[in-house]
Design a protein around this motif. Structure first.
Motif, PDB file in Angstrom:
ATOM      1  N   ILE A 101       1.764  -1.114  -7.622  1.00 15.01           N
ATOM      2  CA  ILE A 101       1.904   0.223  -6.706  1.00 15.01           C
ATOM      3  C   ILE A 101       1.697   1.579  -7.682  1.00 15.01           C
ATOM      4  CG2 ILE A 101       3.680   1.721  -5.889  1.00 15.01           C
ATOM      5  CD1 ILE A 101       4.371  -0.818  -4.755  1.00 15.01           C
ATOM      6  N   ASP A 102       1.903   0.957  -9.036  1.00  7.26           N
ATOM      7  CA  ASP A 102       1.782   2.221  -9.904  1.00  7.26           C
ATOM      8  C   ASP A 102       0.452   2.859  -9.928  1.00  7.26           C
ATOM      9  OD1 ASP A 102       4.831   2.712 -10.605  1.00  7.26           O
ATOM     10  OD2 ASP A 102       4.602   1.111 -12.307  1.00  7.26           O
ATOM     11  N   ALA A 160     -10.430   0.890  -5.200  1.00  6.69           N
ATOM     12  CA  ALA A 160      -9.296   0.637  -5.692  1.00  6.69           C
ATOM     13  C   ALA A 160      -9.114   0.953  -5.063  1.00  6.69           C
ATOM     14  CB  ALA A 160      -9.552   1.853  -6.889  1.00  6.69           C
ATOM     15  N   ILE A 161      -7.547   1.885  -4.345  1.00  8.32           N
ATOM     16  CA  ILE A 161      -6.585   1.645  -3.744  1.00  8.32           C
ATOM     17  C   ILE A 161      -6.403   0.979  -2.799  1.00  8.32           C
ATOM     18  CG2 ILE A 161      -5.117   3.047  -1.660  1.00  8.32           C
ATOM     19  CD1 ILE A 161      -6.623   5.639  -3.262  1.00  8.32           C
ATOM     20  N   MET A 162      -7.665   0.380  -1.753  1.00  3.29           N
ATOM     21  CA  MET A 162      -7.918  -0.591  -0.832  1.00  3.29           C
ATOM     22  C   MET A 162      -7.454  -2.189  -1.315  1.00  3.29           C
ATOM     23  SD  MET A 162      -7.174   1.382   2.188  1.00  3.29           S
ATOM     24  CE  MET A 162      -6.962  -0.619   3.012  1.00  3.29           C
ATOM     25  N   MET A 163      -8.319  -2.071  -2.172  1.00  2.84           N
ATOM     26  CA  MET A 163      -8.186  -3.449  -3.287  1.00  2.84           C
ATOM     27  C   MET A 163      -6.825  -4.077  -3.785  1.00  2.84           C
ATOM     28  SD  MET A 163     -10.167  -5.983  -3.876  1.00  2.84           S
ATOM     29  CE  MET A 163      -9.785  -7.472  -4.570  1.00  2.84           C
ATOM     30  N   LYS A 164      -5.925  -2.754  -4.366  1.00  2.00           N
ATOM     31  CA  LYS A 164      -4.976  -3.025  -4.965  1.00  2.00           C
ATOM     32  C   LYS A 164      -4.224  -3.917  -3.730  1.00  2.00           C
ATOM     33  CE  LYS A 164      -4.972   0.049  -8.378  1.00  2.00           C
ATOM     34  NZ  LYS A 164      -6.762  -0.070  -7.806  1.00  2.00           N
ATOM     35  N   PHE A 165      -4.270  -2.923  -2.001  1.00  2.00           N
ATOM     36  CA  PHE A 165      -3.248  -3.271  -0.995  1.00  2.00           C
ATOM     37  C   PHE A 165      -3.581  -4.714  -0.749  1.00  2.00           C
ATOM     38  CE2 PHE A 165      -2.119   1.109  -0.121  1.00  2.00           C
ATOM     39  CZ  PHE A 165      -1.290   1.350   0.740  1.00  2.00           C
ATOM     40  N   LEU A 221       5.927   2.975  -0.340  1.00  2.00           N
ATOM     41  CA  LEU A 221       5.217   2.615  -1.141  1.00  2.00           C
ATOM     42  C   LEU A 221       6.280   3.014  -2.252  1.00  2.00           C
ATOM     43  CD1 LEU A 221       1.810   2.220  -2.070  1.00  2.00           C
ATOM     44  CD2 LEU A 221       3.320   0.545  -0.901  1.00  2.00           C
ATOM     45  N   PRO A 222       7.089   4.053  -2.702  1.00  2.00           N
ATOM     46  CA  PRO A 222       7.789   4.591  -3.384  1.00  2.00           C
ATOM     47  C   PRO A 222       9.224   4.058  -3.065  1.00  2.00           C
ATOM     48  CG  PRO A 222       6.719   6.127  -2.507  1.00  2.00           C
ATOM     49  CD  PRO A 222       6.405   4.893  -2.177  1.00  2.00           C
ATOM     50  N   HIS A 223       9.654   4.075  -2.256  1.00  2.00           N
ATOM     51  CA  HIS A 223      10.466   2.691  -1.377  1.00  2.00           C
ATOM     52  C   HIS A 223      10.943   1.367  -1.844  1.00  2.00           C
ATOM     53  CE1 HIS A 223      14.160   1.796   0.569  1.00  2.00           C
ATOM     54  NE2 HIS A 223      13.926   1.240   1.572  1.00  2.00           N
ATOM     55  N   LEU A 224      10.021   0.658  -1.452  1.00  2.00           N
ATOM     56  CA  LEU A 224       9.647  -0.529  -1.966  1.00  2.00           C
ATOM     57  C   LEU A 224       9.427  -0.540  -3.464  1.00  2.00           C
ATOM     58  CD1 LEU A 224       9.077  -3.842  -1.578  1.00  2.00           C
ATOM     59  CD2 LEU A 224       6.775  -2.584  -0.925  1.00  2.00           C
ATOM     60  N   LYS A 225       8.869   0.297  -4.246  1.00  2.00           N
ATOM     61  CA  LYS A 225       8.961  -0.364  -5.549  1.00  2.00           C
ATOM     62  C   LYS A 225       9.845  -0.065  -6.038  1.00  2.00           C
ATOM     63  CE  LYS A 225       6.562   1.637  -9.745  1.00  2.00           C
ATOM     64  NZ  LYS A 225       7.019   0.416 -10.574  1.00  2.00           N
ATOM     65  N   SER A 226      10.824   0.822  -5.646  1.00  2.00           N
ATOM     66  CA  SER A 226      12.599   0.796  -6.844  1.00  2.00           C
ATOM     67  C   SER A 226      13.069   0.196  -5.853  1.00  2.00           C
ATOM     68  CB  SER A 226      12.501   2.112  -5.668  1.00  2.00           C
ATOM     69  OG  SER A 226      13.929   2.504  -5.288  1.00  2.00           O
TER      70      SER A 226
END
Length: 124
Positions: free
Chosen positions: A17-18, A41-46, A103-108
């Motif tokens: 996520i970072d 790159a973003i999609m691969m991270k998903f 993503l910010p909420h999930l990361k938290s």
């Protein structure tokens, strides 16, 4: 208490996520339009996040799974399937909304669970 392997997977999800946020430093929309580099790159991270969640599911660590809403798990899985098999059908507006809002909420939630794990393990 979370299983150690789940904590490691959660750390990797947080790092992914970072990395997505870092890819989007110049603007999410701009990053998603960069078909040569950032979009892929973003999609691969998903895709990576979905695989890490599947690892948690296979381990049946209910505490770790409780971090994720059922809809979040479904959204990562759906995004992974589309990114892997039907790339031209990706709705980048939905991806942008996920990056901005979800993503910010999930990361938290993930980071709080990891902190809690280490606090509990120190008390033992």
């Amino acid at each position: 208490m979370l299983e150690k392997t789940s904590v490691e997977r959660l750390k990797k999800i947080s790092q992914k996520i970072d990395a997505i946020f870092k890819n989007c430093e110049g603007g999410i929309s701009k990053a998603l339009k960069d078909e040569d580099t950032l979009q892929g790159a973003i999609m691969m991270k998903f895709v990576n996040i979905d695989e890490l969640i599947k690892g948690i599911q296979k381990s049946n660590d209910l505490e770790a799974l409780s971090i994720f809403d059922k809809d979040e798990i479904g959204a990562f899985n759906k995004t992974r399937n589309i990114a892997s098999h039907e790339y031209e059908e990706i709705d980048f507006e939905l991806i942008q909304m996920a990056i901005e809002k979800s993503l910010p909420h999930l990361k938290s939630k993930i980071d709080n669970a990891i902190k809690s794990y280490y606090k509990k393990s120190k008390k033992r």
